[in-house]
Scaffold this active site. Structure first.
Site, PDB file in Angstrom:
ATOM      1  N   LYS A  94     -33.910  -4.694  -0.465  1.00  0.00           N
ATOM      2  CA  LYS A  94     -33.371  -4.141   0.785  1.00  0.00           C
ATOM      3  C   LYS A  94     -34.225  -2.953   1.190  1.00  0.00           C
ATOM      4  O   LYS A  94     -34.352  -1.985   0.439  1.00  0.00           O
ATOM      5  CB  LYS A  94     -31.915  -3.697   0.584  1.00  0.00           C
ATOM      6  CG  LYS A  94     -31.354  -2.835   1.738  1.00  0.00           C
ATOM      7  CD  LYS A  94     -29.916  -2.385   1.491  1.00  0.00           C
ATOM      8  CE  LYS A  94     -29.453  -1.403   2.580  1.00  0.00           C
ATOM      9  NZ  LYS A  94     -28.068  -0.910   2.360  1.00  0.00           N
ATOM     10  N   ASP A 121     -30.503   4.452   7.380  1.00  0.00           N
ATOM     11  CA  ASP A 121     -29.234   3.799   7.690  1.00  0.00           C
ATOM     12  C   ASP A 121     -28.263   4.786   8.328  1.00  0.00           C
ATOM     13  O   ASP A 121     -27.607   5.556   7.634  1.00  0.00           O
ATOM     14  CB  ASP A 121     -28.636   3.211   6.396  1.00  0.00           C
ATOM     15  CG  ASP A 121     -27.313   2.512   6.643  1.00  0.00           C
ATOM     16  OD1 ASP A 121     -26.991   2.234   7.820  1.00  0.00           O
ATOM     17  OD2 ASP A 121     -26.600   2.229   5.652  1.00  0.00           O
ATOM     18  N   LYS A 156     -22.127   6.437  10.604  1.00  0.00           N
ATOM     19  CA  LYS A 156     -21.676   7.161   9.422  1.00  0.00           C
ATOM     20  C   LYS A 156     -21.296   8.584   9.795  1.00  0.00           C
ATOM     21  O   LYS A 156     -21.817   9.117  10.768  1.00  0.00           O
ATOM     22  CB  LYS A 156     -22.828   7.246   8.410  1.00  0.00           C
ATOM     23  CG  LYS A 156     -23.136   5.968   7.677  1.00  0.00           C
ATOM     24  CD  LYS A 156     -24.252   6.204   6.668  1.00  0.00           C
ATOM     25  CE  LYS A 156     -24.625   4.936   5.926  1.00  0.00           C
ATOM     26  NZ  LYS A 156     -23.539   4.419   5.074  1.00  0.00           N
ATOM     27  N   ASP A 164     -32.438   4.495   1.705  1.00  0.00           N
ATOM     28  CA  ASP A 164     -31.760   3.198   1.717  1.00  0.00           C
ATOM     29  C   ASP A 164     -32.745   2.024   1.607  1.00  0.00           C
ATOM     30  O   ASP A 164     -32.382   0.876   1.823  1.00  0.00           O
ATOM     31  CB  ASP A 164     -30.888   3.080   2.979  1.00  0.00           C
ATOM     32  CG  ASP A 164     -29.698   2.156   2.790  1.00  0.00           C
ATOM     33  OD1 ASP A 164     -29.332   1.897   1.626  1.00  0.00           O
ATOM     34  OD2 ASP A 164     -29.141   1.689   3.801  1.00  0.00           O
ATOM     35  N   ASP A 183     -22.338  -0.966   9.620  1.00  0.00           N
ATOM     36  CA  ASP A 183     -22.818  -0.184   8.474  1.00  0.00           C
ATOM     37  C   ASP A 183     -22.930  -1.051   7.211  1.00  0.00           C
ATOM     38  O   ASP A 183     -23.453  -0.610   6.198  1.00  0.00           O
ATOM     39  CB  ASP A 183     -21.873   1.004   8.231  1.00  0.00           C
ATOM     40  CG  ASP A 183     -22.497   2.067   7.341  1.00  0.00           C
ATOM     41  OD1 ASP A 183     -23.730   2.014   7.125  1.00  0.00           O
ATOM     42  OD2 ASP A 183     -21.751   2.939   6.856  1.00  0.00           O
ATOM     43  N   GLU A 225     -24.986  -3.342   6.610  1.00  0.00           N
ATOM     44  CA  GLU A 225     -26.186  -3.966   7.152  1.00  0.00           C
ATOM     45  C   GLU A 225     -27.112  -4.516   6.069  1.00  0.00           C
ATOM     46  O   GLU A 225     -27.884  -5.433   6.338  1.00  0.00           O
ATOM     47  CB  GLU A 225     -26.940  -2.963   8.035  1.00  0.00           C
ATOM     48  CG  GLU A 225     -27.910  -2.014   7.301  1.00  0.00           C
ATOM     49  CD  GLU A 225     -27.226  -1.083   6.309  1.00  0.00           C
ATOM     50  OE1 GLU A 225     -26.006  -0.884   6.410  1.00  0.00           O
ATOM     51  OE2 GLU A 225     -27.914  -0.551   5.409  1.00  0.00           O
ATOM     52  N   ARG A 254     -26.624  -6.313   3.461  1.00  0.00           N
ATOM     53  CA  ARG A 254     -26.393  -7.738   3.158  1.00  0.00           C
ATOM     54  C   ARG A 254     -26.935  -8.631   4.263  1.00  0.00           C
ATOM     55  O   ARG A 254     -27.315  -9.766   4.006  1.00  0.00           O
ATOM     56  CB  ARG A 254     -24.892  -7.967   2.899  1.00  0.00           C
ATOM     57  CG  ARG A 254     -24.007  -7.714   4.073  1.00  0.00           C
ATOM     58  CD  ARG A 254     -22.547  -7.495   3.663  1.00  0.00           C
ATOM     59  NE  ARG A 254     -22.329  -6.157   3.095  1.00  0.00           N
ATOM     60  CZ  ARG A 254     -21.164  -5.712   2.635  1.00  0.00           C
ATOM     61  NH1 ARG A 254     -20.098  -6.495   2.656  1.00  0.00           N
ATOM     62  NH2 ARG A 254     -21.042  -4.499   2.134  1.00  0.00           N
TER      63      ARG A 254
HETATM   64  N1  BES Z   1     -26.617   2.123   2.434  1.00  0.00           N
HETATM   65  C1  BES Z   1     -25.209   2.065   2.318  1.00  0.00           C
HETATM   66  C2  BES Z   1     -24.723   2.174   0.874  1.00  0.00           C
HETATM   67  C3  BES Z   1     -25.012   3.479   0.166  1.00  0.00           C
HETATM   68  C4  BES Z   1     -24.042   4.451   0.076  1.00  0.00           C
HETATM   69  C5  BES Z   1     -26.211   3.672  -0.476  1.00  0.00           C
HETATM   70  C6  BES Z   1     -24.294   5.609  -0.619  1.00  0.00           C
HETATM   71  C7  BES Z   1     -26.461   4.830  -1.164  1.00  0.00           C
HETATM   72  C8  BES Z   1     -25.504   5.806  -1.243  1.00  0.00           C
HETATM   73  C9  BES Z   1     -24.696   0.743   2.884  1.00  0.00           C
HETATM   74  O1  BES Z   1     -25.442   0.190   3.892  1.00  0.00           O
HETATM   75  C10 BES Z   1     -23.352   0.999   3.427  1.00  0.00           C
HETATM   76  O2  BES Z   1     -23.254   1.720   4.376  1.00  0.00           O
HETATM   77  N2  BES Z   1     -22.338   0.396   2.833  1.00  0.00           N
HETATM   78  C11 BES Z   1     -20.999   0.571   3.257  1.00  0.00           C
HETATM   79  C12 BES Z   1     -20.354  -0.789   3.270  1.00  0.00           C
HETATM   80  C13 BES Z   1     -19.043  -0.831   3.984  1.00  0.00           C
HETATM   81  C14 BES Z   1     -19.231  -0.558   5.472  1.00  0.00           C
HETATM   82  C15 BES Z   1     -18.410  -2.178   3.777  1.00  0.00           C
HETATM   83  C16 BES Z   1     -20.320   1.486   2.271  1.00  0.00           C
HETATM   84  O3  BES Z   1     -20.632   1.456   1.094  1.00  0.00           O
HETATM   85  O4  BES Z   1     -19.477   2.274   2.712  1.00  0.00           O
HETATM   86 ZN    ZN Z   2     -27.428   0.703   3.945  1.00  0.00          ZN
HETATM   87 MN    MN Z   3     -24.888   0.931   5.811  1.00  0.00          MN
END
Ligand code: BES
Ligand code: ZN
Ligand code: MN
Length: 502
Positions: A268, A273, A280, A291, A350, A352, A354
């Site tokens: 990824k 992000d 966010k 990210d 968010d 994204e 996947r």
């Molecule tokens: N890049 C984030 C995950 C992340 C969080 C990486 C903290 C490193 C540190 C990912 O894209 C994300 O935003 N995931 C969301 C998923 C949710 C919207 C289902 C999350 O983890 O809140």
């Molecule tokens: Zn992300």
């Molecule tokens: Mn995200």
């Protein structure tokens, strides 16, 4: 950018002058070489060990000034405790601790007298690991500092290091491989540490392209190529960004025959992000420059494999995008059609990562028919809730591959912990309007994310590593002081070396 550390291996002879490093075992025990140094200096070492009650535990150090008969006048005692058999970690850590102590003591050069204080044989392997630990600890990312701040950060040049060992030939041989891997780790750290205004998808792709000088065959797909391939899931993520998406495909053909099915690594690479329209919160958002830790690890790994000429065919595929809000960005509720033909209802922009991996995984398996596929991604915050920063989450459809990964994690210290997959979790991403939605419910966020990926891999062995907790913002260790840790490079290099090289 990592400064180059020079390490030479030489015969196990006590030098006549300069700084030396002597290893100390449990309860202050000196080995044969240590005893010899002690004798040459009228017992100053053993007396100092006693006076300071220096226990010789792993990670501890003490400087003994030894003016007198010889021209060696500084001796760094480095505790190694009881080095564990087979564990790389103790020797890597020793290297890290020693280079830190030498640098802070302003040494310009030093000779490390390598021995097991308990008298066990030390092969060239350990010497090479010590050198590798030094290279990893010495890494710095300070190129954006100017003026006094820069002066302070760069004042100290790294000491020239000699490692005195009984087996110089083997040490040299092993170190060429270890140095290649350390370079790969430091490359991954650089990529993670770079801010997104400097490292966008195009710039990242250029860094991947640079691996061609090591003999890696690198192909960069632009947005037109990606559209043609119908990678609409990946492209939906970068819609809101002015920076165009890229997919980098790196191939290293080190096996005897080019036609041997490769091992594949997919990363990824979200260079930043914001969350997109599902923006966010502001606090800590700067961390999202990291990210792309999965893509960085894949790139670092490909560097390592090529630089040490690993006897394996390997493919690295990284999806490079930026996730931004915009008038033309993907909206919650939008339905897109992935390269696989499956449709996705994007309920949260968010989630994204996947979406990027869905197309990258599908493409990789279709195009290369790999023996195994491993993806790495800073995928979910939920993996931090579950495992903290000490293990990456491992999700897999294959017990053997999982066992291999867990074993590689134990030796390298880049640990993984297997999490469950299952039908009940899979159901949680069924959608009312499309084949699936890109979020599950409130619970089991890391698992539903993995279930989503699983819908884009066929039945061949696959593992997903959620490295959101381990790739960045890393707690200090003896071999890492960098924000971006480079997690995954040593783990996967070891997996390949132990299981997929002939
Ligand atoms: N890049 C984030 C995950 C992340 C969080 C990486 C903290 C490193 C540190 C990912 O894209 C994300 O935003 N995931 C969301 C998923 C949710 C919207 C289902 C999350 O983890 O809140
Ligand atoms: Zn992300
Ligand atoms: Mn995200």
């Amino acid at each position: 950018m990592a400064k180059k550390l020079t390490v030479v291996f030489r015969q196990a002879k006590i030098p006549a002058s300069g700084n030396i490093v002597v290893l100390v075992g449990t309860d202050g025990a000196l080995g044969n070489i240590g005893k010899e140094v002690d004798a040459r200096h009228d017992g100053l070492l053993s007396k100092s060990i006693k006076a300071a009650d220096f226990k010789g535990s792993a990670g501890s150090t003490m400087t003994v000034w030894t003016p007198g008969k010889t021209r060696v006048n500084r001796c760094l005692l480095a505790g190694v405790g009881k080095p564990e058999d087979g564990a790389e970690q103790s020797w890597l850590d020793l290297g890290g601790v020693v280079i830190a102590a030498l640098s802070s003591g302003d040494a310009k050069a030093a000779t490390i007298l390598l021995e097991d204080p308990e008298g066990k044989d030390i092969s060239g392997d350990q010497a090479a690991l010590v050198a590798m630990g030094m290279t990893l600890r010495a890494y710095k990312f300070d190129q954006y500092m100017t003026g006094d701040k820069a002066k302070k950060a760069r004042a100290k040049s790294l000491p020239k290091i000699e490692i005195a060992t009984a087996n110089t030939a083997k040490a040299k041989r092993r170190y060429t491989a270890h140095a290649a891997v350390a370079e790969g780790v430091n490359l991954a750290r650089d990529l993670v540490n770079e801010p997104a205004n400097i490292l966008g998808p195009v710039e990242f792709a250029n860094r991947a392209k640079a691996l061609s000088k090591l003999g890696v065959d690198v192909q960069i797909l632009n947005e037109k190529d990606l559209s043609k391939l119908k990678m609409n899931s990946l492209l939906s993520v970068s819609r809101g960004s002015v920076k165009p998406a890229r997919l980098a495909v790196m191939r290293w053909n080190g096996a005897k025959t080019k036609s041997t099915a490769p091992v594949a690594f997919v990363g990824k690479g979200v260079v930043f992000d914001t969350g997109g329209i599902s923006l966010k919160p502001g606090a800590g958002m700067g961390d999202m420059k990291g990210d792309m830790g999965g893509a960085a690890a894949v790139t670092g790994l490909m560097h390592a494999l090529a630089a040490r000429k690993a006897r394996v065919n390997a493919v690295g595929v990284i999806g490079l995008v930026e996730n931004m809000p915009d008038g033309d960005a993907t909206r919650p509720g939008d339905i897109i059609k992935s390269m696989s033909g499956q449709t996705i209802e994007v309920l949260n922009t968010d989630a994204e990562g996947r979406l990027v991996l869905a197309d990258a995984l599908w493409y990789t398996q279709k195009k290369f028919k790999p023996k195994i596929t491993i993806d790495l991604a800073t995928l979910t915050g939920a993996i931090l809730v579950a495992l903290g920063q000490d293990h990456a989450g491992l999700f897999s459809n294959d017990d053997e591959l999982s066992t291999q990964l867990a074993a590689a994690g134990e030796v390298t210290g880049e640990k993984v912990w297997r999490m469950p997959l299952g039908k009940t979790y899979d159901k949680m991403i069924d959608s009312k309007f499309a084949d699936m939605k890109n979020i599950g419910g409130r619970w089991a966020g890391s698992i539903t994310a993995a279930q989503f990926l699983k819908r884009y891999v066929n039945e061949s062995p696959w593992a997903h590593l959620d490295i959101a907790g381990t790739a960045m913002n890393s707690p200090d260790t003896k071999i890492n002081r960098s924000w971006g840790s480079g997690f995954g490079v040593r783990l996967l290099d070891r997996l390949v070396a132990d299981n997929y090289e002939k």
